[in-house]
Design an enzyme around this catalytic site. Structure first.
Site, mmCIF file in Angstrom:
data_model
loop_
_atom_site.group_PDB
_atom_site.id
_atom_site.type_symbol
_atom_site.label_atom_id
_atom_site.label_comp_id
_atom_site.label_asym_id
_atom_site.label_seq_id
_atom_site.Cartn_x
_atom_site.Cartn_y
_atom_site.Cartn_z
ATOM 1 N N HIS A 1 -24.806 -2.533 -40.170
ATOM 2 C CA HIS A 1 -23.362 -2.693 -40.311
ATOM 3 C C HIS A 1 -22.922 -2.486 -41.753
ATOM 4 O O HIS A 1 -22.031 -1.698 -42.031
ATOM 5 C CB HIS A 1 -22.934 -4.078 -39.825
ATOM 6 C CG HIS A 1 -21.486 -4.354 -40.048
ATOM 7 N ND1 HIS A 1 -21.020 -4.980 -41.183
ATOM 8 C CD2 HIS A 1 -20.403 -4.066 -39.299
ATOM 9 C CE1 HIS A 1 -19.706 -5.069 -41.105
ATOM 10 N NE2 HIS A 1 -19.305 -4.529 -39.984
ATOM 11 N N HIS B 1 -21.143 -6.377 -29.165
ATOM 12 C CA HIS B 1 -20.830 -5.938 -30.521
ATOM 13 C C HIS B 1 -22.016 -6.178 -31.445
ATOM 14 O O HIS B 1 -22.458 -7.303 -31.601
ATOM 15 C CB HIS B 1 -19.598 -6.703 -31.025
ATOM 16 C CG HIS B 1 -19.127 -6.259 -32.356
ATOM 17 N ND1 HIS B 1 -19.113 -7.091 -33.447
ATOM 18 C CD2 HIS B 1 -18.651 -5.069 -32.791
ATOM 19 C CE1 HIS B 1 -18.651 -6.441 -34.482
ATOM 20 N NE2 HIS B 1 -18.353 -5.211 -34.108
#
Length: 190
Positions: free
Chosen positions: A96, A54
């Site tokens: 992100h 991730h």
């Protein structure tokens, strides 16, 4: 067993709690510090489980960086997942957050440009930012990668998965990322 004097009971409970916390922390650090021990689901003989890195291997390298991707490869990840944002000049970068503050030195490099949203900066400006120092000085100088750099950093084995964190603020990000590589899965989720 023996009876513990009342005056020592509280300090012994504190010492026991501290020892338990110390051992737990040591075990967790040991797990993170042993990347060579990581194994893919294929290595474990279980094809129903995929090991997903991730934001790359974000436990040992700054998230969403080429260093995190390289580490995920060394850890035999089956899938490397990252997030994409669009710059003001239409380039796709691996990031992100929609805001650059948490993971870069943008406040130092561009102090007058608040609120420091990705969409307000060009790729050339974003490439000036250090995205590694916040994580560890060993990663100083790490730069925000473009989607193309990220796809090119992928080795043939792991799949890559990219998603636009905020599809409404980055129009066409989904279709652009799909065109960049036939091997990448793209999602407009979240």
């Amino acid at each position: 067993m023996f009876d513990t004097p009342r005056a020592l009971q509280a300090p012994l409970r504190l010492l026991t709690a501290l020892l338990a916390a110390f051992l737990t922390t040591g075990i967790l650090i040991g797990l993170v510090a042993q990347p060579s021990q990581a194994a893919s689901a294929e290595d474990a003989g279980n094809s129903d489980v995929a090991v997903v890195a991730h934001r790359g291997s974000s436990g040992v390298a700054p998230e969403n960086t080429l260093a995190a991707i390289r580490q995920a490869h060394r850890q035999h990840a089956d899938v490397v997942e990252n997030d994409i944002q669009r710059t003001s000049d239409g380039e796709l970068v691996i990031m992100h957050d929609t805001n650059l503050v948490r993971t870069t030195d943008v406040e130092k490099v561009f102090p007058e440009r608040a609120p420091w949203n990705v969409r307000d900066f060009t790729l050339v400006e974003i490439k000036r930012l250090d995205v590694g120092s916040w994580f560890d000085p060993a990663f100083a100088g790490e730069r925000v990668p473009t989607l193309r750099e990220w796809v090119n950093a992928e080795d043939p084995r792991p799949a890559c998965s990219s998603r636009s964190r905020h599809p409404s603020s980055t129009p066409a990000s989904r279709s652009s990322s799909t065109r960049s590589s036939g091997r990448c899965r793209s999602s407009g989720l979240r």
